[in-house]
Scaffold this motif. Structure first.
Motif, PDB file in Angstrom:
ATOM      1  N   SER A   1     -28.384  37.225  26.867  1.00  0.00           N
ATOM      2  CA  SER A   1     -28.051  37.351  28.282  1.00  0.00           C
ATOM      3  C   SER A   1     -28.552  38.702  28.783  1.00  0.00           C
ATOM      4  O   SER A   1     -27.866  39.711  28.667  1.00  0.00           O
ATOM      5  CB  SER A   1     -26.544  37.239  28.488  1.00  0.00           C
ATOM      6  OG  SER A   1     -26.228  37.484  29.823  1.00  0.00           O
ATOM      7  N   PHE A   2     -29.763  38.693  29.313  1.00  0.00           N
ATOM      8  CA  PHE A   2     -30.353  39.946  29.773  1.00  0.00           C
ATOM      9  C   PHE A   2     -29.664  40.480  31.014  1.00  0.00           C
ATOM     10  O   PHE A   2     -29.531  41.690  31.183  1.00  0.00           O
ATOM     11  CB  PHE A   2     -31.846  39.762  30.013  1.00  0.00           C
ATOM     12  CG  PHE A   2     -32.584  39.384  28.765  1.00  0.00           C
ATOM     13  CD1 PHE A   2     -32.659  40.263  27.706  1.00  0.00           C
ATOM     14  CD2 PHE A   2     -33.173  38.141  28.643  1.00  0.00           C
ATOM     15  CE1 PHE A   2     -33.319  39.928  26.544  1.00  0.00           C
ATOM     16  CE2 PHE A   2     -33.836  37.794  27.484  1.00  0.00           C
ATOM     17  CZ  PHE A   2     -33.920  38.683  26.434  1.00  0.00           C
ATOM     18  N   SER A   3     -29.195  39.587  31.888  1.00  0.00           N
ATOM     19  CA  SER A   3     -28.525  40.068  33.095  1.00  0.00           C
ATOM     20  C   SER A   3     -27.196  40.727  32.751  1.00  0.00           C
ATOM     21  O   SER A   3     -26.853  41.776  33.294  1.00  0.00           O
ATOM     22  CB  SER A   3     -28.316  38.923  34.078  1.00  0.00           C
ATOM     23  OG  SER A   3     -27.518  37.911  33.479  1.00  0.00           O
ATOM     24  N   ARG A   4     -26.437  40.132  31.826  1.00  0.00           N
ATOM     25  CA  ARG A   4     -25.164  40.731  31.425  1.00  0.00           C
ATOM     26  C   ARG A   4     -25.394  42.061  30.720  1.00  0.00           C
ATOM     27  O   ARG A   4     -24.673  43.027  30.924  1.00  0.00           O
ATOM     28  CB  ARG A   4     -24.396  39.776  30.519  1.00  0.00           C
ATOM     29  CG  ARG A   4     -23.000  40.276  30.190  1.00  0.00           C
ATOM     30  CD  ARG A   4     -22.233  39.280  29.366  1.00  0.00           C
ATOM     31  NE  ARG A   4     -22.919  39.086  28.105  1.00  0.00           N
ATOM     32  CZ  ARG A   4     -22.804  38.005  27.356  1.00  0.00           C
ATOM     33  NH1 ARG A   4     -22.060  37.012  27.763  1.00  0.00           N
ATOM     34  NH2 ARG A   4     -23.446  37.891  26.222  1.00  0.00           N
ATOM     35  N   SER A   5     -26.429  42.128  29.891  1.00  0.00           N
ATOM     36  CA  SER A   5     -26.749  43.378  29.205  1.00  0.00           C
ATOM     37  C   SER A   5     -27.166  44.462  30.193  1.00  0.00           C
ATOM     38  O   SER A   5     -26.806  45.631  30.021  1.00  0.00           O
ATOM     39  CB  SER A   5     -27.872  43.151  28.192  1.00  0.00           C
ATOM     40  OG  SER A   5     -27.480  42.231  27.213  1.00  0.00           O
ATOM     41  N   SER A   6     -27.906  44.082  31.217  1.00  0.00           N
ATOM     42  CA  SER A   6     -28.333  45.054  32.231  1.00  0.00           C
ATOM     43  C   SER A   6     -27.142  45.607  32.996  1.00  0.00           C
ATOM     44  O   SER A   6     -27.065  46.816  33.249  1.00  0.00           O
ATOM     45  CB  SER A   6     -29.308  44.413  33.212  1.00  0.00           C
ATOM     46  OG  SER A   6     -30.460  43.995  32.544  1.00  0.00           O
ATOM     47  N   VAL A   7     -26.206  44.740  33.363  1.00  0.00           N
ATOM     48  CA  VAL A   7     -25.020  45.190  34.088  1.00  0.00           C
ATOM     49  C   VAL A   7     -24.171  46.093  33.201  1.00  0.00           C
ATOM     50  O   VAL A   7     -23.671  47.128  33.635  1.00  0.00           O
ATOM     51  CB  VAL A   7     -24.195  43.981  34.589  1.00  0.00           C
ATOM     52  CG1 VAL A   7     -22.832  44.407  35.092  1.00  0.00           C
ATOM     53  CG2 VAL A   7     -24.948  43.233  35.656  1.00  0.00           C
TER      54      VAL A   7
END
Length: 65
Positions: free
Chosen positions: A36-42
């Motif tokens: 989950s790249f979006s969760r990791s970015s957040v």
């Protein structure tokens, strides 16, 4: 994410980890592995630096659903 923090990444190692995890999970009926790249970015943008921050993020997501 790694590059933003000044680190290096090895895509071969990532693919081996995801592939071997998926193979092992197929024998035990586990939930399929994903990234989950979006969760990791957040998480990175909010200051989470350790695996404990990811653990609490996962717990909150499980409680949300």
């Amino acid at each position: 994410m790694v590059l933003a923090n000044g680190g290096r990444t090895d895509s071969t190692q990532e693919m081996i980890a995801l592939g071997s995890g998926s193979i092992v999970c197929s024998f035990f009926g586990c939930i399929p592995l994903t990234a989950s790249f979006s969760r990791s970015s957040v998480l990175n943008a909010s200051g989470g630096k350790t695996q404990l921050a990811s653990f609490f993020n996962g717990i909150l997501n499980a409680l949300k659903e």
